[in-house]
Design a protein around this motif. Structure first.
Motif, PDB file in Angstrom:
ATOM      1  N   ASN A  81       0.809  -1.224   0.000  1.00 58.47           N
ATOM      2  CA  ASN A  81       0.000   0.000   0.000  1.00 58.47           C
ATOM      3  C   ASN A  81       0.840   1.270   0.000  1.00 58.47           C
ATOM      4  OD1 ASN A  81      -1.731   2.244   1.163  1.00 58.47           O
ATOM      5  ND2 ASN A  81      -3.245   0.620   1.112  1.00 58.47           N
ATOM      6  N   THR A 159      -5.918  -1.866   0.925  1.00 57.69           N
ATOM      7  CA  THR A 159      -5.272  -2.288  -0.322  1.00 57.69           C
ATOM      8  C   THR A 159      -6.242  -3.071  -1.194  1.00 57.69           C
ATOM      9  OG1 THR A 159      -3.157  -2.433   0.854  1.00 57.69           O
ATOM     10  CG2 THR A 159      -3.297  -3.520  -1.284  1.00 57.69           C
ATOM     11  N   GLY A 162      -8.465  -0.764  -2.931  1.00 64.19           N
ATOM     12  CA  GLY A 162      -7.770   0.182  -3.784  1.00 64.19           C
ATOM     13  C   GLY A 162      -7.667   1.581  -3.226  1.00 64.19           C
ATOM     14  N   PHE A 368       2.002  -7.471  -4.341  1.00 60.74           N
ATOM     15  CA  PHE A 368       0.693  -6.812  -4.312  1.00 60.74           C
ATOM     16  C   PHE A 368       0.735  -5.326  -4.683  1.00 60.74           C
ATOM     17  CE2 PHE A 368       0.859 -10.078  -0.921  1.00 60.74           C
ATOM     18  CZ  PHE A 368      -0.055 -10.978  -1.449  1.00 60.74           C
ATOM     19  N   LYS A 371      -1.178  -2.983  -8.059  1.00 57.08           N
ATOM     20  CA  LYS A 371      -2.562  -2.492  -8.050  1.00 57.08           C
ATOM     21  C   LYS A 371      -2.634  -1.044  -7.584  1.00 57.08           C
ATOM     22  CE  LYS A 371      -7.131  -3.367  -6.030  1.00 57.08           C
ATOM     23  NZ  LYS A 371      -7.925  -4.272  -5.148  1.00 57.08           N
ATOM     24  N   ARG A 374      -0.699   1.494  -9.986  1.00 56.88           N
ATOM     25  CA  ARG A 374      -1.507   1.909 -11.146  1.00 56.88           C
ATOM     26  C   ARG A 374      -2.572   2.908 -10.733  1.00 56.88           C
ATOM     27  NH1 ARG A 374      -1.463  -3.756 -12.024  1.00 56.88           N
ATOM     28  NH2 ARG A 374       0.044  -4.381 -13.611  1.00 56.88           N
ATOM     29  N   MET A 375      -3.193   2.672  -9.588  1.00 56.77           N
ATOM     30  CA  MET A 375      -4.266   3.563  -9.156  1.00 56.77           C
ATOM     31  C   MET A 375      -3.737   4.985  -8.901  1.00 56.77           C
ATOM     32  SD  MET A 375      -6.369   5.151  -6.910  1.00 56.77           S
ATOM     33  CE  MET A 375      -5.760   4.725  -5.287  1.00 56.77           C
ATOM     34  N   GLN A 379      -4.925   6.247 -12.489  1.00 54.84           N
ATOM     35  CA  GLN A 379      -6.379   6.169 -12.400  1.00 54.84           C
ATOM     36  C   GLN A 379      -7.020   7.356 -11.706  1.00 54.84           C
ATOM     37  OE1 GLN A 379      -7.527   2.329 -10.848  1.00 54.84           O
ATOM     38  NE2 GLN A 379      -6.193   1.229 -12.252  1.00 54.84           N
TER      39      GLN A 379
END
Length: 493
Positions: A81, A159, A162, A368, A371, A374-375, A379
């Motif tokens: 995270n 996490t 997201g 992990f 994710k 990318r966010m 995003q």
């Protein structure tokens, strides 16, 4: 008569082989999502095994072994995270590939934790609770265990949905909740909690304002100039020097406290000297790199790529030096209380605890981290090297300003706030340019409200999810910690 298979037998064999092939494909598809959790579980199990071998003859060995396992679990979640905030902008701006970002972050996070990580940490999370309020060592140990478990669970949940959250704030909430359950509301230092609550607003707003101001400066002085390359030759070395000054001061304050105690004025002086040296060195390099570039925005991205990568690495080093020690603080407190039979507001963090933190962060990031990377990187809003550079610079400058003002801030909130600041500034700037252009041409057809919302440059769904996660981090971690403490204290005597 020939014994060779008949045509229909070949067809049957082909069908059977095809079924086997489909089964293998389905098995691989189903098992692929289980690979990362399996490796993470193996890391936790290995940590528990090594702790059991190391502490098998000591008192309270079971408690320390269990705490080591939960410490490894917490470190994995930090990597999954928290580290995304440092690498997300660089990946989103295409200055780094996902693989390169993970390698750089893992190396610099580990280096920061092991080389410059604080050897003395406030394990009661910066004075959140008073250790004197605990009646006995056993109660204190279970309170720290509950704080460790609850903060790890909360970061894991964040996490999964997201949402980048502050691991330090999660630990603060966990310690506060366990402290209230163990020793009552009077054990909590409420003025300190008030300052931390204020940082929920101050950190992202300050980071966003500084990032937006940096982007406005770049647009005015470089992007909107007739000769963009000449403007870049003049101002990019200045910006690189400012970045070097900010990170030097940042690392002096946060990363070198294990070696020497540095005050804010000394850190600023170090930053000015380093910034001036870097400016002198970078000016001819930028001039050489800019030769032959076309006079367009795409060329500017080349000049900002290398400084952006360096800034991301420095953010990771500083994060490893500062935040990791705070996150493994409860584990260090448990080890200290178990070995010496007492508890203290500050204890030394054993090397093996820091190794768990460093390795766990690396594993969590690799398994992990993509994710959240990318966010944060792509995003929330679209980033390029100039915008991502502004986010990285704002993170360092905001920490310096906050340290000068004596405010507790979260590196997570600052970095994500910088991304929001860049996105909202772009929205405002785009709207202003559209209004000015409409005044110079005939009125166009009015845009429907739904279409206007769709054209926003910051995704509102991510904005609301992240803000909600920030607001409830401390109370949620506190509630979970209090419940876990009650269960532990009831079941284990």
């Amino acid at each position: 008569m020939s014994d060779s298979p008949k045509p229909n037998q070949w067809q049957t064999l082909d069908k059977d082989l095809n079924k086997i092939s489909q089964l293998e494909t389905a098995t691989a598809y189903v098992s692929r999502p289980l690979l990362a959790p399996g490796i993470a579980f193996a890391f936790i199990a290995l940590t528990v095994l090594l702790a059991a071998l190391f502490f098998e003859a000591s008192t309270n060995s079971f408690v320390v072994i269990a705490a080591a396992g939960f410490g490894a679990y917490m470190a994995l979640n930090i990597g999954a995270n928290d580290v995304a905030n440092n690498m997300g902008p660089a990946v989103g701006a295409n200055a780094l590939t996902m693989g390169s970002a993970i390698v750089i972050a893992a190396l610099f996070e580990s280096a920061g934790a092991l080389i410059a990580g604080g050897d003395v940490v406030s394990t009661i999370s910066k004075g959140i609770i008073d250790p004197a309020g605990f009646a006995e060592t056993r109660i204190f140990i279970w309170a720290m265990m509950a704080a460790l478990i609850s903060s790890a669970l909360w970061v894991n949940l964040a996490t999964f949905v997201g949402a980048p959250v502050s691991t330090t704030h999660s630990v603060v909430g966990g310690v506060m909740g366990a402290g209230i359950a163990a020793a009552g509301f009077s054990a909590v230092n409420w003025p300190t909690m008030g300052a931390i609550a204020a940082s929920w607003v101050i950190s992202p707003v300050l980071g966003g304002v500084i990032a937006a101001a940096c982007l406005a400066f770049i647009k005015t002085k470089i992007i909107y100039q007739d000769d963009k390359i000449a403007a870049a030759r003049k101002w990019v070395p200045v910006l690189i020097g400012v970045m070097a000054a900010a990170f030097s001061a940042y690392l002096s304050l946060k990363g070198l406290k294990r070696i020497i105690e540095i005050d804010i004025l000394t850190a600023l002086l170090i930053g000015v000297v380093v910034g001036a040296i870097v400016y002198v060195v970078s000016a001819p390099l930028i001039k050489r790199q800019s030769e032959g570039l076309e006079n367009r925005n795409k060329s500017l991205k080349v000049l900002f790529a290398a400084p952006l990568v360096i800034s991301a690495a420095m953010l990771s080093f500083a994060h490893g030096a500062n935040d990791v020690a705070n996150a493994v603080g409860p584990l260090a407190a448990i080890v200290h209380a178990s070995e010496f039979g007492d508890f203290s507001a500050k204890v030394e963090i054993p090397l093996w605890v820091m190794v768990i933190g460093a390795l766990g962060i690396s594993f969590g990031l690799v398994l992990f981290g993509p994710k959240l990377i990318r966010m944060v990187g792509s995003q929330i809003t679209k980033l390029n090297p100039m915008r991502a550079y502004c986010v990285a610079l704002s993170a360092a400058v905001t920490v310096i300003v906050a340290s000068w003002l004596g405010l507790p801030v979260s590196s997570t909130h600052i970095a994500v706030g910088g991304v929001f600041g860049v996105g909202f500034f772009r929205e405002w700037h785009t709207e202003r340019r559209l209004r000015n252009s409409r005044q110079q041409r005939p009125p166009e057809k009015r845009i429907a409200p739904e279409e206007r919302r769709r054209r926003k440059l910051v995704r509102r769904s991510h904005f609301m999810t992240i803000i909600a996660a920030w607001v409830i981090t401390v109370p949620a971690a506190a509630a979970m910690s209090a419940l876990i403490f009650i269960i532990l204290n009831t079941l284990v005597v």
